[in-house]
Design a protein around this motif. Structure first.
Motif, PDB file in Angstrom:
ATOM      1  N   GLY A   1      27.988  -9.559  -0.729  1.00 35.70           N
ATOM      2  CA  GLY A   1      27.238  -8.326  -0.542  1.00 35.70           C
ATOM      3  C   GLY A   1      26.763  -8.163   0.886  1.00 35.70           C
ATOM      4  N   GLY A   2      26.242  -6.985   1.186  1.00 42.93           N
ATOM      5  CA  GLY A   2      25.742  -6.719   2.518  1.00 42.93           C
ATOM      6  C   GLY A   2      25.463  -5.249   2.704  1.00 42.93           C
ATOM      7  N   LEU A   3      25.252  -4.894   3.958  1.00 45.93           N
ATOM      8  CA  LEU A   3      24.974  -3.504   4.317  1.00 45.93           C
ATOM      9  C   LEU A   3      26.238  -2.874   4.884  1.00 45.93           C
ATOM     10  CD1 LEU A   3      22.990  -1.152   4.846  1.00 45.93           C
ATOM     11  CD2 LEU A   3      22.479  -2.249   7.050  1.00 45.93           C
TER      12      LEU A   3
ATOM     13  N   TRP B   1      26.169 -16.043 -16.989  1.00 45.83           N
ATOM     14  CA  TRP B   1      25.830 -15.022 -16.008  1.00 45.83           C
ATOM     15  C   TRP B   1      25.479 -15.690 -14.688  1.00 45.83           C
ATOM     16  CZ3 TRP B   1      23.944 -15.722 -20.844  1.00 45.83           C
ATOM     17  CH2 TRP B   1      24.306 -14.777 -21.815  1.00 45.83           C
ATOM     18  N   GLY B   2      25.817 -15.026 -13.602  1.00 43.78           N
ATOM     19  CA  GLY B   2      25.522 -15.585 -12.291  1.00 43.78           C
ATOM     20  C   GLY B   2      24.387 -14.860 -11.609  1.00 43.78           C
ATOM     21  N   GLN B   3      23.967 -15.395 -10.474  1.00 48.07           N
ATOM     22  CA  GLN B   3      22.984 -14.717  -9.645  1.00 48.07           C
ATOM     23  C   GLN B   3      23.662 -13.523  -8.977  1.00 48.07           C
ATOM     24  OE1 GLN B   3      19.779 -15.608  -9.450  1.00 48.07           O
ATOM     25  NE2 GLN B   3      20.127 -17.311 -10.860  1.00 48.07           N
ATOM     26  N   GLY B   4      22.879 -12.570  -8.591  1.00 51.81           N
ATOM     27  CA  GLY B   4      23.437 -11.354  -8.023  1.00 51.81           C
ATOM     28  C   GLY B   4      23.587 -11.396  -6.519  1.00 51.81           C
ATOM     29  N   THR B   5      24.296 -10.422  -6.013  1.00 52.44           N
ATOM     30  CA  THR B   5      24.438 -10.218  -4.575  1.00 52.44           C
ATOM     31  C   THR B   5      24.164  -8.752  -4.291  1.00 52.44           C
ATOM     32  OG1 THR B   5      25.903 -10.545  -2.664  1.00 52.44           O
ATOM     33  CG2 THR B   5      26.950  -9.814  -4.693  1.00 52.44           C
ATOM     34  N   LEU B   6      23.378  -8.492  -3.254  1.00 53.35           N
ATOM     35  CA  LEU B   6      22.919  -7.135  -2.974  1.00 53.35           C
ATOM     36  C   LEU B   6      23.931  -6.377  -2.119  1.00 53.35           C
ATOM     37  CD1 LEU B   6      20.725  -4.919  -3.019  1.00 53.35           C
ATOM     38  CD2 LEU B   6      19.707  -6.062  -1.022  1.00 53.35           C
ATOM     39  N   VAL B   7      24.265  -5.188  -2.580  1.00 55.56           N
ATOM     40  CA  VAL B   7      25.116  -4.266  -1.831  1.00 55.56           C
ATOM     41  C   VAL B   7      24.280  -3.039  -1.487  1.00 55.56           C
ATOM     42  CG1 VAL B   7      27.122  -2.751  -1.929  1.00 55.56           C
ATOM     43  CG2 VAL B   7      27.246  -5.058  -2.900  1.00 55.56           C
ATOM     44  N   THR B   8      24.221  -2.729  -0.201  1.00 55.91           N
ATOM     45  CA  THR B   8      23.479  -1.554   0.258  1.00 55.91           C
ATOM     46  C   THR B   8      24.424  -0.657   1.036  1.00 55.91           C
ATOM     47  OG1 THR B   8      21.442  -2.855   0.427  1.00 55.91           O
ATOM     48  CG2 THR B   8      21.489  -0.722   1.539  1.00 55.91           C
TER      49      THR B   8
ATOM     50  N   ALA C   1      37.169 -14.390 -19.622  1.00 53.94           N
ATOM     51  CA  ALA C   1      37.174 -13.007 -19.163  1.00 53.94           C
ATOM     52  C   ALA C   1      35.966 -12.832 -18.243  1.00 53.94           C
ATOM     53  CB  ALA C   1      37.075 -12.056 -20.343  1.00 53.94           C
ATOM     54  N   ILE C   2      36.122 -12.025 -17.219  1.00 51.30           N
ATOM     55  CA  ILE C   2      35.064 -11.847 -16.231  1.00 51.30           C
ATOM     56  C   ILE C   2      34.686 -10.377 -16.128  1.00 51.30           C
ATOM     57  CG2 ILE C   2      34.393 -12.122 -13.836  1.00 51.30           C
ATOM     58  CD1 ILE C   2      34.777 -14.770 -15.253  1.00 51.30           C
ATOM     59  N   GLY C   3      33.398 -10.149 -16.116  1.00 48.84           N
ATOM     60  CA  GLY C   3      32.899  -8.798 -15.919  1.00 48.84           C
ATOM     61  C   GLY C   3      32.007  -8.718 -14.694  1.00 48.84           C
ATOM     62  N   TRP C   4      32.046  -7.588 -14.047  1.00 53.62           N
ATOM     63  CA  TRP C   4      31.128  -7.291 -12.940  1.00 53.62           C
ATOM     64  C   TRP C   4      30.150  -6.228 -13.421  1.00 53.62           C
ATOM     65  CZ3 TRP C   4      30.311  -9.674  -8.420  1.00 53.62           C
ATOM     66  CH2 TRP C   4      31.319 -10.497  -7.892  1.00 53.62           C
ATOM     67  N   PHE C   5      28.890  -6.430 -13.119  1.00 53.30           N
ATOM     68  CA  PHE C   5      27.826  -5.503 -13.474  1.00 53.30           C
ATOM     69  C   PHE C   5      27.022  -5.184 -12.212  1.00 53.30           C
ATOM     70  CE2 PHE C   5      27.884  -5.511 -18.134  1.00 53.30           C
ATOM     71  CZ  PHE C   5      28.758  -6.564 -18.355  1.00 53.30           C
ATOM     72  N   ARG C   6      26.250  -4.125 -12.293  1.00 57.64           N
ATOM     73  CA  ARG C   6      25.345  -3.813 -11.198  1.00 57.64           C
ATOM     74  C   ARG C   6      24.065  -3.207 -11.753  1.00 57.64           C
ATOM     75  NH1 ARG C   6      28.603   1.203  -8.269  1.00 57.64           N
ATOM     76  NH2 ARG C   6      28.258   2.781  -9.886  1.00 57.64           N
ATOM     77  N   GLN C   7      23.023  -3.386 -10.977  1.00 60.32           N
ATOM     78  CA  GLN C   7      21.734  -2.809 -11.361  1.00 60.32           C
ATOM     79  C   GLN C   7      21.059  -2.258 -10.123  1.00 60.32           C
ATOM     80  OE1 GLN C   7      19.089  -5.383 -13.564  1.00 60.32           O
ATOM     81  NE2 GLN C   7      18.034  -3.624 -14.450  1.00 60.32           N
ATOM     82  N   ALA C   8      20.865  -0.960 -10.135  1.00 59.75           N
ATOM     83  CA  ALA C   8      20.165  -0.294  -9.046  1.00 59.75           C
ATOM     84  C   ALA C   8      18.678  -0.253  -9.362  1.00 59.75           C
ATOM     85  CB  ALA C   8      20.719   1.116  -8.877  1.00 59.75           C
ATOM     86  N   PRO C   9      17.835  -0.118  -8.338  1.00 54.98           N
ATOM     87  CA  PRO C   9      16.393  -0.067  -8.581  1.00 54.98           C
ATOM     88  C   PRO C   9      16.023   1.029  -9.566  1.00 54.98           C
ATOM     89  CG  PRO C   9      16.839  -0.313  -6.262  1.00 54.98           C
ATOM     90  CD  PRO C   9      18.169  -0.058  -6.914  1.00 54.98           C
ATOM     91  N   GLY C  10      15.252   0.668 -10.582  1.00 58.10           N
ATOM     92  CA  GLY C  10      14.793   1.641 -11.547  1.00 58.10           C
ATOM     93  C   GLY C  10      15.820   2.075 -12.573  1.00 58.10           C
TER      94      GLY C  10
ATOM     95  N   VAL D   1      22.270  -4.400  -6.972  1.00 61.61           N
ATOM     96  CA  VAL D   1      22.558  -5.826  -7.042  1.00 61.61           C
ATOM     97  C   VAL D   1      23.728  -5.991  -8.003  1.00 61.61           C
ATOM     98  CG1 VAL D   1      21.699  -8.101  -7.659  1.00 61.61           C
ATOM     99  CG2 VAL D   1      20.161  -6.447  -6.582  1.00 61.61           C
ATOM    100  N   TYR D   2      24.752  -6.685  -7.543  1.00 56.63           N
ATOM    101  CA  TYR D   2      25.965  -6.879  -8.340  1.00 56.63           C
ATOM    102  C   TYR D   2      25.976  -8.294  -8.912  1.00 56.63           C
ATOM    103  CZ  TYR D   2      27.926  -2.474  -6.764  1.00 56.63           C
ATOM    104  OH  TYR D   2      28.145  -1.130  -6.545  1.00 56.63           O
TER     105      TYR D   2
END
Length: 124
Positions: free
Chosen positions: A8-10, A114-121, A32-41, A92-93
């Motif tokens: 992740g990064g800017l 589940w893994g720790q997330g990485t922030l994408v901005t 099987a692998i899934g990618w998820f994301r969570q935006a603020p709020g 956060v992905y």
């Protein structure tokens, strides 16, 4: 089993990033692998999925045609190539692993690890 997301990064609107999900503690080919994301709020949402045999890949409508999921079993890593990024992709992905294929693919609760997330901005 451990998963670690990175990459992740800017980035500016229209840019690209490649996320990696490193897997340890077993044989990646069995999961099987899934990618998820969570935006603020917002609630966590499924972004993409790759089945055990790589026969099936799924994408959220919002990322179809822009994101691509792939895996390298020799490196125990799954990738999420993200192109044409938009500010609404900011989140956060996370990656998650399911023993054998999971259904529904876009439910966080379908997975076993589940893994720790990485922030994408994505800046506008």
């Amino acid at each position: 089993v451990q998963l670690q997301a990175s990459g992740g990064g800017l980035v500016q609107t229209g840019g690209s990033l490649r996320l990696s999900c490193a897997y340890s503690g077993g044989t990646l080919a069995s999961y099987a692998i899934g990618w998820f994301r969570q935006a603020p709020g917002k609630e966590r949402e499924g972004v993409s999925y790759i089945s055990v045999s790589d026969a099936n890949t799924y994408y959220a409508e919002s990322v179809k045609g822009r994101f691509a999921i792939s895996r390298d079993n020799a490196k125990n890593t799954v990738y999420l190539q993200m192109n044409s990024l938009k500010p609404e992709d900011t989140a956060v992905y996370y990656c998650a692993a399911g023993t054998w294929d999971v259904r529904p693919w876009n439910s966080w609760f379908s997975y076993d690890y589940w893994g720790q997330g990485t922030l994408v901005t994505v800046s506008s």
